[in-house]
Motif scaffolding. Structure first.
Motif, PDB file in Angstrom:
ATOM      1  N   MET A   1      -1.864  45.927 -26.710  1.00 17.32           N
ATOM      2  CA  MET A   1      -0.799  46.886 -26.516  1.00 17.32           C
ATOM      3  C   MET A   1      -0.491  47.556 -27.861  1.00 17.32           C
ATOM      4  SD  MET A   1       3.006  46.085 -25.102  1.00 17.32           S
ATOM      5  CE  MET A   1       3.790  47.364 -24.202  1.00 17.32           C
ATOM      6  N   LYS A   2      -0.143  48.813 -27.827  1.00 16.87           N
ATOM      7  CA  LYS A   2       0.156  49.569 -29.040  1.00 16.87           C
ATOM      8  C   LYS A   2       1.588  50.091 -28.989  1.00 16.87           C
ATOM      9  CE  LYS A   2      -4.173  49.985 -30.745  1.00 16.87           C
ATOM     10  NZ  LYS A   2      -4.636  49.681 -32.056  1.00 16.87           N
ATOM     11  N   VAL A   3       2.249  50.030 -30.129  1.00 24.13           N
ATOM     12  CA  VAL A   3       3.539  50.682 -30.327  1.00 24.13           C
ATOM     13  C   VAL A   3       3.449  51.384 -31.681  1.00 24.13           C
ATOM     14  CG1 VAL A   3       4.833  49.009 -28.928  1.00 24.13           C
ATOM     15  CG2 VAL A   3       4.625  48.649 -31.394  1.00 24.13           C
ATOM     16  N   LYS A   4       4.522  52.053 -32.061  1.00 26.72           N
ATOM     17  CA  LYS A   4       4.517  52.767 -33.339  1.00 26.72           C
ATOM     18  C   LYS A   4       5.588  52.220 -34.270  1.00 26.72           C
ATOM     19  CE  LYS A   4       2.576  56.985 -31.536  1.00 26.72           C
ATOM     20  NZ  LYS A   4       2.745  58.406 -31.285  1.00 26.72           N
ATOM     21  N   PHE A   5       5.271  52.268 -35.557  1.00 26.41           N
ATOM     22  CA  PHE A   5       6.220  51.949 -36.604  1.00 26.41           C
ATOM     23  C   PHE A   5       6.262  53.150 -37.539  1.00 26.41           C
ATOM     24  CE2 PHE A   5       7.195  50.233 -40.860  1.00 26.41           C
ATOM     25  CZ  PHE A   5       8.465  49.741 -40.594  1.00 26.41           C
ATOM     26  N   GLN A   6       7.407  53.807 -37.591  1.00 26.52           N
ATOM     27  CA  GLN A   6       7.582  55.028 -38.381  1.00 26.52           C
ATOM     28  C   GLN A   6       6.504  56.055 -38.055  1.00 26.52           C
ATOM     29  OE1 GLN A   6       7.785  53.438 -42.400  1.00 26.52           O
ATOM     30  NE2 GLN A   6       9.987  53.119 -42.187  1.00 26.52           N
TER      31      GLN A   6
ATOM     32  N   VAL B   1       0.634  50.774 -34.336  1.00 26.02           N
ATOM     33  CA  VAL B   1       0.356  49.400 -34.765  1.00 26.02           C
ATOM     34  C   VAL B   1      -0.051  48.589 -33.540  1.00 26.02           C
ATOM     35  CG1 VAL B   1       1.860  49.435 -36.800  1.00 26.02           C
ATOM     36  CG2 VAL B   1       2.794  48.759 -34.582  1.00 26.02           C
ATOM     37  N   THR B   2      -0.648  47.443 -33.789  1.00 26.38           N
ATOM     38  CA  THR B   2      -1.191  46.611 -32.715  1.00 26.38           C
ATOM     39  C   THR B   2      -0.316  45.394 -32.478  1.00 26.38           C
ATOM     40  OG1 THR B   2      -3.398  47.256 -33.445  1.00 26.38           O
ATOM     41  CG2 THR B   2      -3.250  45.365 -31.957  1.00 26.38           C
TER      42      THR B   2
ATOM     43  N   TYR C   1       4.106  40.188 -31.757  1.00 28.98           N
ATOM     44  CA  TYR C   1       3.693  40.058 -33.159  1.00 28.98           C
ATOM     45  C   TYR C   1       2.880  41.285 -33.568  1.00 28.98           C
ATOM     46  CZ  TYR C   1       1.742  38.287 -37.482  1.00 28.98           C
ATOM     47  OH  TYR C   1       1.384  38.142 -38.801  1.00 28.98           O
ATOM     48  N   VAL C   2       3.308  41.944 -34.631  1.00 24.94           N
ATOM     49  CA  VAL C   2       2.653  43.162 -35.117  1.00 24.94           C
ATOM     50  C   VAL C   2       1.609  42.771 -36.167  1.00 24.94           C
ATOM     51  CG1 VAL C   2       2.955  45.419 -36.200  1.00 24.94           C
ATOM     52  CG2 VAL C   2       4.745  44.499 -34.704  1.00 24.94           C
TER      53      VAL C   2
ATOM     54  N   LEU D   1       5.279  41.261 -38.742  1.00 24.73           N
ATOM     55  CA  LEU D   1       6.655  41.257 -38.245  1.00 24.73           C
ATOM     56  C   LEU D   1       6.634  41.264 -36.719  1.00 24.73           C
ATOM     57  CD1 LEU D   1       8.119  44.018 -40.589  1.00 24.73           C
ATOM     58  CD2 LEU D   1       8.377  41.541 -40.839  1.00 24.73           C
ATOM     59  N   LEU D   2       7.810  41.177 -36.119  1.00 21.30           N
ATOM     60  CA  LEU D   2       7.922  41.296 -34.673  1.00 21.30           C
ATOM     61  C   LEU D   2       8.360  42.707 -34.319  1.00 21.30           C
ATOM     62  CD1 LEU D   2       9.679  37.913 -33.786  1.00 21.30           C
ATOM     63  CD2 LEU D   2       7.233  38.429 -33.863  1.00 21.30           C
ATOM     64  N   ALA D   3       7.830  43.215 -33.206  1.00 22.12           N
ATOM     65  CA  ALA D   3       8.221  44.537 -32.707  1.00 22.12           C
ATOM     66  C   ALA D   3       9.617  44.455 -32.104  1.00 22.12           C
ATOM     67  CB  ALA D   3       7.219  45.008 -31.650  1.00 22.12           C
ATOM     68  N   ARG D   4      10.263  45.591 -31.971  1.00 25.32           N
ATOM     69  CA  ARG D   4      11.583  45.634 -31.339  1.00 25.32           C
ATOM     70  C   ARG D   4      11.388  45.601 -29.819  1.00 25.32           C
ATOM     71  NH1 ARG D   4      15.598  46.615 -34.056  1.00 25.32           N
ATOM     72  NH2 ARG D   4      14.480  47.963 -35.510  1.00 25.32           N
ATOM     73  N   THR D   5      11.789  44.484 -29.245  1.00 27.16           N
ATOM     74  CA  THR D   5      11.571  44.243 -27.819  1.00 27.16           C
ATOM     75  C   THR D   5      12.779  43.532 -27.244  1.00 27.16           C
ATOM     76  OG1 THR D   5       9.232  43.913 -28.369  1.00 27.16           O
ATOM     77  CG2 THR D   5       9.909  43.291 -26.175  1.00 27.16           C
ATOM     78  N   SER D   6      13.029  43.746 -25.960  1.00 28.81           N
ATOM     79  CA  SER D   6      14.140  43.086 -25.271  1.00 28.81           C
ATOM     80  C   SER D   6      13.633  42.451 -23.990  1.00 28.81           C
ATOM     81  CB  SER D   6      15.223  44.103 -24.908  1.00 28.81           C
ATOM     82  OG  SER D   6      15.615  44.838 -26.043  1.00 28.81           O
TER      83      SER D   6
END
Length: 164
Positions: free
Chosen positions: A1-6, A10-11, A118-119, A124-129
């Motif tokens: 899964m991919k998300v973004k940081f700034q 990131v993976t 886990y990024v 670090l950890l991604a922002r997740t709820s």
């Protein structure tokens, strides 16, 4: 899964959690270095993962949940980050955070790997709820597309109110 940081992709490493899944077991350290696992948590729970309490977005997120957690009786809010337990304890004391339990995933990254938060590139950890009912079923999940965005507080708290 991919998300973004700034804005940069990131993976996320580990197993993505979906609504309807049983929440995965984990181990993380509380502020006294005691290992906490899923079986140590009860009732309706909100698990928030954040990159670091020492950043403006995470700081405001946890303070907001600390303030609003008392709105929902019987719900426990946990914030998990890679911050050391000592730093978490110091931050909570300095900010008056008493309604959110902080857990550290610094030791084994078990929470991050077991929840797919886990990024890889950042450690670090991604922002997740996650909202988890009293039977350990996941009733709400939100992996934010951009880690520097704020979560939808109202949506998360509403999901917690509906969980049993």
């Amino acid at each position: 899964m991919k998300v973004k940081f700034q804005g940069n992709e990131v993976t996320l490493v580990g197993n993505e959690v979906k609504v309807g899944d049983n929440f995965p077991d984990f181990s993380a350290s509380d502020n006294s270095l005691k290992e906490i696992s899923l079986k140590d948590t009860k009732g309706v729970r909100v698990f928030l993962t954040v990159p670091s309490l020492d950043t403006p977005v995470c700081d405001l997120e946890v303070k907001t949940f600390n303030k609003r957690a008392s709105e929902i009786e019987g719900v426990t809010v946990y914030t998990v980050s890679m911050d050391l337990p000592f730093a978490q304890s110091r931050w909570c004391g300095a900010e008056g955070v008493k309604n959110v339990i902080t857990l550290s995933d610094y030791k084994d990254r078990a929470f991050g790997n077991n929840t797919g938060t886990y990024v890889k590139e950042l450690g670090l950890l991604a922002r997740t709820s996650f909202v988890v009912d009293s039977n350990n079923k996941v009733t709400y999940v939100d992996y934010l597309n951009e880690m520097t965005d704020y979560p939808n507080y109202d949506e998360i708290l509403e999901a917690a109110k509906k969980a049993k």
